[in-house]
Motif scaffolding. Structure first.
Motif, PDB file in Angstrom:
ATOM      1  N   ASN A   1       5.922  -2.979  -9.871  1.00  0.00           N
ATOM      2  CA  ASN A   1       6.325  -3.658  -8.645  1.00  0.00           C
ATOM      3  C   ASN A   1       7.193  -4.860  -9.013  1.00  0.00           C
ATOM      4  O   ASN A   1       6.700  -5.865  -9.504  1.00  0.00           O
TER       5      ASN A   1
ATOM      6  N   SER B   1       8.041   3.772  -7.332  1.00  0.00           N
ATOM      7  CA  SER B   1       7.588   5.152  -7.168  1.00  0.00           C
ATOM      8  C   SER B   1       7.496   5.873  -8.501  1.00  0.00           C
ATOM      9  O   SER B   1       6.587   6.678  -8.720  1.00  0.00           O
TER      10      SER B   1
ATOM     11  N   LEU C   1       4.743   1.333   1.269  1.00  0.00           N
ATOM     12  CA  LEU C   1       5.833   1.813   0.425  1.00  0.00           C
ATOM     13  C   LEU C   1       6.584   2.938   1.131  1.00  0.00           C
ATOM     14  O   LEU C   1       7.818   2.983   1.111  1.00  0.00           O
ATOM     15  N   GLU C   2       5.849   3.830   1.771  1.00  0.00           N
ATOM     16  CA  GLU C   2       6.489   4.928   2.490  1.00  0.00           C
ATOM     17  C   GLU C   2       7.336   4.401   3.638  1.00  0.00           C
ATOM     18  O   GLU C   2       8.411   4.935   3.923  1.00  0.00           O
TER      19      GLU C   2
ATOM     20  N   THR D   1       0.851  -1.184   0.000  1.00  0.00           N
ATOM     21  CA  THR D   1       0.000   0.000   0.000  1.00  0.00           C
ATOM     22  C   THR D   1       0.890   1.238   0.000  1.00  0.00           C
ATOM     23  O   THR D   1       2.097   1.146   0.249  1.00  0.00           O
ATOM     24  N   PRO D   2       0.326   2.417  -0.276  1.00  0.00           N
ATOM     25  CA  PRO D   2       1.145   3.640  -0.198  1.00  0.00           C
ATOM     26  C   PRO D   2       1.831   3.806   1.155  1.00  0.00           C
ATOM     27  O   PRO D   2       2.988   4.229   1.220  1.00  0.00           O
ATOM     28  N   ASN D   3       1.142   3.464   2.245  1.00  0.00           N
ATOM     29  CA  ASN D   3       1.758   3.574   3.568  1.00  0.00           C
ATOM     30  C   ASN D   3       2.911   2.595   3.734  1.00  0.00           C
ATOM     31  O   ASN D   3       3.944   2.925   4.341  1.00  0.00           O
TER      32      ASN D   3
ATOM     33  N   GLY E   1       5.316   2.748 -11.170  1.00  0.00           N
ATOM     34  CA  GLY E   1       4.220   1.896 -10.726  1.00  0.00           C
ATOM     35  C   GLY E   1       4.496   0.420 -10.925  1.00  0.00           C
ATOM     36  O   GLY E   1       3.638  -0.420 -10.636  1.00  0.00           O
TER      37      GLY E   1
ATOM     38  N   THR F   1      12.175   0.521  -4.652  1.00  0.00           N
ATOM     39  CA  THR F   1      11.311   1.672  -4.357  1.00  0.00           C
ATOM     40  C   THR F   1      11.394   2.729  -5.447  1.00  0.00           C
ATOM     41  O   THR F   1      10.386   3.379  -5.760  1.00  0.00           O
TER      42      THR F   1
END
Length: 679
Positions: A451, A446, A384-385, A380-382, A449, A442
């Motif tokens: 993966n 980023s 990945l962050e 998820t974006p979180n 897109g 990453t």
């Protein structure tokens, strides 16, 4: 009324048969579904074929992200006591099958000492996409014994196991709920269970709670909640829980305002604890926890279930970290994850994400056997962050430059040269200790897109090796999608049209000796060309340099072998994890070992993705071993050429050293893209 408390709920049956059920409605907890029933009468059922129901109740509502919603929802659920019995409910956020993964397993949440069943309120929406989720509610006045609760949950587990024989049943238990989960697992060793134990109450006999229960009768109500132990537990946790409401990057004034709102809205709501933990109920639950701990500890030897223990480092009630280690050593299939800054109510605190913890530990599966491809959930974006944050220091120091090659052979800065669709195989050089992995994965995700799924050494998936490395080393890479390096996994990834990251040099390349930087240690024979051509995959050779710009090797494997008794550690690290034992030459030695390095004034990392090599339409040609070998040697040559190009061109980079980069960012801003050489 908080929308969260509206739920579809009913008792769970002990067998596959079930009574005819009215259509599920979205009703308040205390309305027709419960107010019209007599004590112990059934609640409304859903039309699902599952004894637990296939959807959830009612319309979907916004995610609950803070303790305030938990307090309000819990108050709503207990404000009309009915005395029992215990029952299951499905939160509204879990309603409907929309967005849920096909074949999602059932998750049963077993609450801690509060018994409300809303301990996962912060995680409902996320978990509802991965599981068919049900929560156990134990009314405040209910006095069902521990054994009675175990039998009740056991009937539900058996029913679910019979309904979906090919799927596991997940039991997520907090403190006493963890004891219930372990007891059910001990009594049912042949059922496929996955236990997620959060600060388990099996350590009750070692905790301060034992002494608290001894003199609780001497303290008048409501002052039982102001004892130093419980006061520290309650206020400490509730001050931590709302931390998610104070976002990163707020100004001092905004943060102060948010904290003021928390103080004025959340702390007065702590009075709800008197509703869910009156003195009589608290005394009963502490006695039940004592019984539960004794009951389970005498039966741990019978637990065969896959188990994950989540332990808080600042647990105010239980010695959870020490208990996690004991359970890992006692249970056959147990792994642990430590969260040093969290308290007892970790599920309501800070940025903790239960779904991420389950994924990172490799404990999410939808069938009897873990399938690293079909069970994988993209970050998820979180998440990945979080991965980016973990590697932010390296990113800052090394400031990677990424180049790619267009089909016409032109080299450009950025990743425009990468194909838009898979299957594709990225084949390249494995930098010392895998320094390039996080910036590579990453950076590509980023920017494009895409993966990338990496093929990793079995060391990354060995339970016994986890104690030797930081947990983040394992979990973050699993979140990004690495899988064990096997021919079957490579085949499945290509069949699913993934981008696959492959290092033919493997551990021998990543843990090379002094003076071996940028030397390829590839097998003599092709290991991937014919497989790639079978699916028409695009092969993308790439090179990366810069390891020699950030560190020097002080001790390598040859040096370690000269240290007395090092062979003991060597055997421990490499037991059952060696690869390519049937190969010859350098590539046969795939030993995992530590390396001691000395940092340098940081230079820069440089990546280049070479010209894509198409195999589509060449399937028949590449079935021939000689043709495949020729292409394999061509790919290897391209990787070497990529590195030679980077080593030559980095000499032209005026920002190769960190000092010029810092000056550039001081002038143009920290987020400015630092220039480099002209491709």
């Amino acid at each position: 009324m908080p929308a969260t408390v509206a739920a579809a709920a009913r008792p769970l049956l002990s067998g596959p048969k079930r009574q005819a059920a009215p259509r599920r409605r979205a009703l308040p907890w205390w309305s027709a579904s419960s107010a019209s029933r007599g004590r112990g009468a059934p609640w409304p059922s859903s039309p699902s074929s599952s004894p637990l129901g296939g959807g959830g109740g009612g319309a979907t509502v916004a995610a609950r992200k803070g303790v305030r919603e938990y307090v309000e929802a819990a108050r709503e659920m207990v404000r009309r006591p009915d005395g029992g019995p215990a029952r299951w409910f499905s939160p509204l956020e879990c309603g409907g099958a929309g967005g849920r993964l096909p074949g999602a397993p059932t998750l049963l949440y077993l609450p801690g000492i509060d018994g409300v069943g809303l301990g996962l309120i912060k995680h409902h929406e996320r978990l509802a996409k991965m599981f068919d989720m049900w929560c156990l509610h134990i009314p405040v006045e209910d006095r069902t014994s521990f054994e009675g609760l175990v039998e009740y949950v056991e009937r539900s587990v058996k029913s679910e196991s019979q309904r979906a024989t090919d799927r596991p049943v997940y039991l997520v238990g907090e403190s006493v709920g963890a004891c219930i989960a372990l007891a059910v697992a001990a009594r049912n060793p042949n059922i496929d269970l996955v236990l997620i134990l959060v600060n388990p109450g099996t350590s009750f006999h070692k905790s301060q709670l034992q002494s608290l229960s001894s003199f609780l009768d001497l303290i008048p109500e409501p002052f039982h909640l102001t004892t130093p132990l419980l006061l520290n537990f309650l206020t400490g946790n509730f001050m931590k829980m709302p931390s998610t409401t104070i976002g990163h990057g707020l100004s001092l004034q905004e943060a102060g305002q948010a904290l003021s709102e928390i103080t004025t809205s959340v702390l007065p709501s702590l009075t709800f604890l008197l509703d869910i933990l009156p003195k009589e109920s608290l005394s009963w639950k502490l006695k039940m926890l004592r019984t539960a701990s004794s009951f389970v500890n005498s039966r741990l030897h019978a637990v065969k279930a896959q188990t994950l223990v989540l332990a808080s480092g600042n647990d105010e009630l239980l010695p959870s970290r020490e208990e996690a280690e004991r359970l890992r050593d006692t249970l056959e299939k147990c792994r642990i994850r430590n969260f040093r800054g969290n308290g007892h109510k970790i599920l309501l605190e800070g940025e903790f994400d239960l779904a991420t913890a389950i994924k990172g530990a490799g404990h999410y599966r939808r069938s009897r056997q873990k399938d690293f491809i079909s069970d994988y959930l993209p970050p998820t974006p979180n998440e990945l962050e979080k991965v980016i944050d973990h590697g932010r220091m390296l990113q800052y120091i090394a400031n990677p430059v990424m180049l790619s090659t267009l089909p016409d052979g032109k080299i450009v800065r950025g990743l425009a040269g990468l194909p838009k669709q898979g299957p594709a195989v990225l084949v390249g050089y494995h930098m010392l200790m895998g320094f390039e992995l996080e910036p590579l994965l990453t950076g590509v995700l980023s920017s494009t897109g895409i993966n990338i799924r990496g093929l990793a050494h079995p060391f990354m998936f060995d339970k016994n090796k986890e104690q030797l490395m930081p947990e983040a080393f394992y979990d973050l890479h699993k979140i990004m999608g690495v899988v064990p390096v096997t021919a079957a996994n490579f085949y499945k990834l290509l069949a699913e049209k993934h981008f696959v990251l492959l290092y033919p040099g493997g551990a021998r390349e990543a843990l090379h000796r002094k003076g071996e930087e940028y030397k390829l240690f590839w097998p003599e024979q092709s290991e991937f060309v014919r497989m790639a051509s079978r699916f028409g995959a695009t092969i993308i050779p790439f090179g990366v340099v810069g390891e020699d710009d950030i560190c020097d090797i002080l001790l390598d494997y040859n040096d370690l072998l000269k240290i007395p008794r090092y062979d003991i550690l060597d055997n421990m690290l490499n037991e059952n994890t060696k690869l390519r034992t049937d190969s010859t030459g350098e590539i046969k030695n795939q030993a995992i070992h530590p390396i001691l390095v000395a940092p340098k004034i940081p230079g820069r990392f440089y990546f280049i993705f070479g010209k894509p090599i198409e195999t589509r339409g060449r399937e028949k040609e590449l079935r021939d071993k000689r043709n495949a070998q020729h292409l394999y040697l061509h790919v290897k040559s391209e990787v070497e050429s990529c590195m030679e190009y980077l080593k030559e061109k980095r000499e032209e980079d005026p920002y190769r050293s960190i000092l010029p980069r810092l000056l550039y960012q001081a002038v143009h801003g920290l987020n400015a893209e630092v220039p480099t050489f002209e491709p």
